[in-house]
Design an enzyme around this catalytic site. Structure first.
Site, PDB file in Angstrom:
ATOM      1  N   PRO A 107       1.449  -1.777  -0.056  1.00 16.28           N
ATOM      2  CA  PRO A 107      -0.034  -0.255  -0.082  1.00 16.28           C
ATOM      3  C   PRO A 107       0.814   1.299  -0.016  1.00 16.28           C
ATOM      4  O   PRO A 107       0.326   1.880   0.201  1.00 16.28           O
ATOM      5  CB  PRO A 107      -0.371  -0.176   1.365  1.00 16.28           C
ATOM      6  CG  PRO A 107       0.337  -1.332   2.077  1.00 16.28           C
ATOM      7  CD  PRO A 107       0.346  -1.875   1.027  1.00 16.28           C
ATOM      8  N   ARG A 122      -4.745  -8.141 -20.786  1.00 19.09           N
ATOM      9  CA  ARG A 122      -5.192  -7.881 -21.591  1.00 19.09           C
ATOM     10  C   ARG A 122      -4.816  -6.835 -22.577  1.00 19.09           C
ATOM     11  O   ARG A 122      -5.723  -6.789 -23.459  1.00 19.09           O
ATOM     12  CB  ARG A 122      -6.618  -7.615 -20.620  1.00 19.09           C
ATOM     13  CG  ARG A 122      -7.032  -6.305 -20.107  1.00 19.09           C
ATOM     14  CD  ARG A 122      -8.281  -5.995 -18.891  1.00 19.09           C
ATOM     15  NE  ARG A 122      -9.141  -5.513 -20.222  1.00 19.09           N
ATOM     16  CZ  ARG A 122      -9.511  -4.645 -21.109  1.00 19.09           C
ATOM     17  NH1 ARG A 122      -8.994  -3.658 -20.868  1.00 19.09           N
ATOM     18  NH2 ARG A 122     -10.939  -4.262 -21.911  1.00 19.09           N
TER      19      ARG A 122
HETATM   20  N1  ADE Z   1      -1.268  -5.337  -0.066  1.00 21.21           N
HETATM   21  C1  ADE Z   1      -1.571  -5.075   0.976  1.00 21.21           C
HETATM   22  N2  ADE Z   1      -2.406  -4.178   0.846  1.00 21.21           N
HETATM   23  C2  ADE Z   1      -2.071  -3.779  -0.442  1.00 21.21           C
HETATM   24  C3  ADE Z   1      -2.450  -2.420  -1.302  1.00 21.21           C
HETATM   25  N3  ADE Z   1      -3.295  -1.288  -1.758  1.00 21.21           N
HETATM   26  N4  ADE Z   1      -1.649  -2.850  -2.638  1.00 21.21           N
HETATM   27  C4  ADE Z   1      -0.647  -3.349  -3.398  1.00 21.21           C
HETATM   28  N5  ADE Z   1      -0.145  -3.962  -2.274  1.00 21.21           N
HETATM   29  C5  ADE Z   1      -0.886  -4.458  -1.414  1.00 21.21           C
END
Ligand code: ADE
Length: 261
Positions: A93, A158
């Site tokens: 994240p 895709r």
């Molecule tokens: N792992 C946990 N949350 C995530 C997110 N929002 N994007 C990518 N990997 C993640």
């Protein structure tokens, strides 16, 4: 048996290979894999773990909640599959937000290594040592990177030539021009008293095309105005946008404006 040369290989390093395996086994991705156009291989991170218990995580230095993914197992797993053309991406994240432009760029690569985080995240040295990029699929926290990896795989694959049956489709959908798509309709022409815009039944391709562009601009303006600044503007789009804004302008009330007495 593969029918064509593979255009894109993806390795997904994960503690849950099954999630990835299931996620890429059906529908368009499943068929593209069977045809040999793409390859998606989960790599079991556990098998690169340390000691008799194949440990892949440890307590954070400095204290605090949760566990951190150890650098050794992740780096060994990546090194087992990568080559000088590979693009290494950590799913977290904290990463740069994934979008259609990034998907298009990745669809032109030959090899992606997607590394799924679990626990409280990666030891910082993993990114440094592997010179990896960090990618987030959105501003929310998942329990791990596997579902995020599947989002990336779907969006990227895709766009690989030969994966989607109609090669126009991925280029015409939402975000291809930086705009949301115009509303779509199919039969019946009347559904519970709700009709279909007349122009779509007219068979007049040029009018349909212009209507779609205008509705696509309107929808983007109403739902995602933030996208407009980055859209691929040409003369026609600018003209149609002026029409959209003109249509949205409120009718002058009686008594307003220059002609009022
Ligand atoms: N792992 C946990 N949350 C995530 C997110 N929002 N994007 C990518 N990997 C993640």
């Amino acid at each position: 048996m593969a029918e064509r040369a593979c255009r894109l290989r993806i390795h997904v390093i994960t503690l849950f290979p099954e999630i990835v395996r299931v996620g890429v086994s059906c529908s368009i991705l499943g068929r593209a894999r069977e045809a040999g156009i793409i390859e998606v291989e989960p790599v079991d991170l556990r098998s690169f773990g340390e000691g008799p218990h194949l440990v892949v995580d440890d307590y954070p230095y400095g204290g605090g909640p949760g566990m951190v993914m150890k650098p050794g197992p992740v780096c060994r797993a990546v090194r087992a599959v990568y080559n000088e053309d590979s693009r290494i991406i950590l799913l977290t994240p904290q990463g740069r937000r994934f979008d259609q432009q990034w998907a298009e760029e990745m669809s032109r690569e030959s090899h992606l290594v997607l590394v799924c985080g679990r626990y409280e995240g990666f030891d910082e040295r993993i990114r440094e040592v592997l010179d990896a990029e960090e990618l987030s699929v959105g501003d929310y926290v998942l329990t791990g990177g596997e579902v995020a990896a599947l989002v990336v795989i779907e969006a990227v694959c895709r766009l690989v030539p030969g994966v989607v049956g109609d090669p126009r489709a991925p280029r015409e959908d939402s975000f291809a021009r930086g705009l949301l798509e115009a509303p779509r309709y199919t039969r019946p022409a009347d559904f519970e008293g709700h009709g279909v815009p007349e122009v779509l039944l007219s068979g007049h391709h040029e009018r349909v095309r212009r209507w779609r562009l205008r509705r696509s601009l309107l929808r983007t303006l109403q739902r995602r105005p933030d996208l407009l600044a980055g859209a691929h503007w040409d003369a026609e789009m600018r003209r149609e946008m002026r029409m959209v804004l003109e249509e949205l302008r409120p009718e002058p009330k009686r008594g307003d404006g220059a002609g009022a007495r």
